[in-house]
Design an enzyme around this catalytic site. Structure first.
Site, PDB file in Angstrom:
ATOM      1  N   LEU A  87     -43.873  41.100  21.594  1.00  0.00           N
ATOM      2  CA  LEU A  87     -44.967  41.530  22.463  1.00  0.00           C
ATOM      3  C   LEU A  87     -44.345  42.054  23.743  1.00  0.00           C
ATOM      4  CD1 LEU A  87     -47.658  38.659  22.253  1.00  0.00           C
ATOM      5  CD2 LEU A  87     -47.757  40.915  21.177  1.00  0.00           C
ATOM      6  N   ASP A  88     -44.926  43.104  24.293  1.00  0.00           N
ATOM      7  CA  ASP A  88     -44.451  43.617  25.577  1.00  0.00           C
ATOM      8  C   ASP A  88     -44.512  42.537  26.648  1.00  0.00           C
ATOM      9  OD1 ASP A  88     -44.059  46.135  24.522  1.00  0.00           O
ATOM     10  OD2 ASP A  88     -45.959  46.938  25.238  1.00  0.00           O
ATOM     11  N   PHE A  89     -43.668  42.684  27.627  1.00  0.00           N
ATOM     12  CA  PHE A  89     -43.630  41.786  28.785  1.00  0.00           C
ATOM     13  C   PHE A  89     -45.020  41.581  29.375  1.00  0.00           C
ATOM     14  CE2 PHE A  89     -43.458  41.957  33.511  1.00  0.00           C
ATOM     15  CZ  PHE A  89     -42.924  40.699  33.761  1.00  0.00           C
TER      16      PHE A  89
END
Length: 302
Positions: A66-68
Site C-alpha cells: 500500500l502507498d505510504f
C-alpha cells in the site's frame, strides 16, 4: 485523528498463517532508513515479536503493498508456505480488493468502468509518478481497469466531494489515484495527482483507504473488511448530504461474489480447492510474475 504510533497497530484478521492489519495513513510498510519511525514492520515486531522470521530482511512477509499515504487492509504471511500460496493468488489475479475514497466534485454516473492504460511518466520533475496513455512523456502504458461506484455526495470543508467505492481489476502503480485524476475527480488530499490549488491545504491525509480484501488461498480464504474511516464522526470536515448507494449492500455483494479465476475462465467460490499441480514455472514465467507483483509498489523513500 490520532497519528500512527508503534503501539496502535490494528489487526482485523488473524490465523496461524496470516495476519491482516488496518494500516495507518502516512505510514510506510518498511524502510531501510533507520530514522524512518514508526513503520508497519516496527509495529509488528512490537506486538508480535514471536512471529518475526529471521530469514527475512524485515522480519515479516508482506503479501502486497500500500502507498505510504493509503490506509487500510494489508496482508502479512507468517511463514514461507503461506507466502507462496498468497503469491499464487496474486499471480493468478484471484485477489479481490475494494477501496473507499473521497474524490473532488460530484461524480454524475453512479457506476462506471474506468479504462485508461497507465504508464510511467518520464517528464522532467515527475519522476516516480504515473500517467495515462496519450499524456506527454507516458512510457510503456499497460491496460488498466477500475470499477467505480458512487456511495454519497456531500461537501468537504465546503467543497463538493463524492464518496466512492473503487475496485481495481488490474494492479498498476498508483492506479486508483491516476484513474480518478483522469476523470477530473482526484482523490481529496492527493498532492501528487490532485488539483494544484489551496483546497489541498485542508485535508490532514489523502482520502484513500483499502476497505476490503479477499485472498482465496488453497488452505483458507483470507477475508477482511476494515472500518470506514470517511464518516463525519471521525472527520467533521466531511458532510454527506445525498446517499446514492448503500455501502452495507455493496459489502454483501463483495462477500457473496465468486472469486475471479482468469486461469480457468470462470468464477469459482472462495472455498474451492486449488486444481491439480501444474509443471514448475520457467524462469521467464517467474520473471514475468515478479514484474507484475512489483507494480504493487510503495512510494520511494526519497
Amino acid at each position: 485523528m490520532e497519528p500512527g504510533r508503534v503501539e496502535n497497530l490494528s489487526v482485523v484478521y488473524q490465523s496461524r498463517d496470516f495476519l491482516v492489519v488496518n494500516k495507518h495513513w502516512d505510514l510506510r510498510i518498511d524502510s531501510r532508513m533507520w530514522r524512518e519511525t514508526p513503520t508497519l514492520q516496527k509495529q509488528l515486531r512490537h506486538h508480535f515479536p514471536e512471529l518475526a522470521d529471521p530469514d527475512t530482511y524485515y522480519g515479516f512477509r508482506f503479501c502486497h503493498q500500500l502507498d505510504f499515504s493509503t490506509s487500510g487492509a494489508l496482508c502479512v504471511a507468517l511463514n514461507k508456505a503461506a507466502a507462496g500460496s498468497a503469491y499464487k493468488c496474486f499471480k493468478e489475479r484471484r485477489v479481490t480488493k475494494a477501496y473507499l475514497a473521497l474524490v473532488r466534485g460530484h461524480v454524475q454516473e453512479s457506476r462506471m468502468t474506468i479504462n485508461y492504460a497507465i504508464g510511467r511518466n518520464s517528464t522532467e520533475g515527475r519522476a516516480h509518478t504515473m500517467c495515462i496513455e496519450g499524456t506527454e512523456g507516458c512510457e510503456n502504458p499497460k491496460p488498466s481497469l477500475t470499477e467505480l461506484v458512487v456511495l454519497e455526495h456531500g461537501l468537504y470543508a465546503g467543497d463538493p466531494v463524492s464518496k466512492v467505492l473503487l475496485q481495481p481489476l488490474t494492479g498498476r502503480t498508483h492506479q486508483l489515484r491516476v484513474h480518478c485524476s483522469a476523470l477530473s475527480h482526484p482523490v481529496v488530499g492527493d498532492l501528487t495527482y490532485g488539483q494544484a490549488s489551496d483546497q489541498e491545504d485542508q485535508p490532514f491525509r489523502m482520502m484513500l483507504h483499502a476497505f476490503y480484501l479477499r485472498i482465496p488461498t488453497h488452505s483458507e480464504c483470507v477475508e477482511a473488511c476494515t472500518p470506514d474511516p470517511f464518516v463525519p464522526a471521525l472527520d467533521a470536515c466531511w458532510s454527506p448530504h445525498t446517499l446514492v448507494q448503500s455501502l452495507d449492500q455493496l459489502v454483501q455483494v463483495l462477500r457473496a461474489a465468486p472469486d475471479p479465476d482468469p486461469t480457468e475462465g470462470c468464477p469459482v467460490p472462495c472455498s474451492t480447492p486449488t486444481p491439480p499441480s501444474k509443471p514448475p514455472e520457467t524462469e521467464a514465467q517467474q520473471a514475468s510474475c515478479l514484474q507484475w507483483l512489483s507494480e504493487w509498489t510503495l512510494e520511494p523513500d526519497h
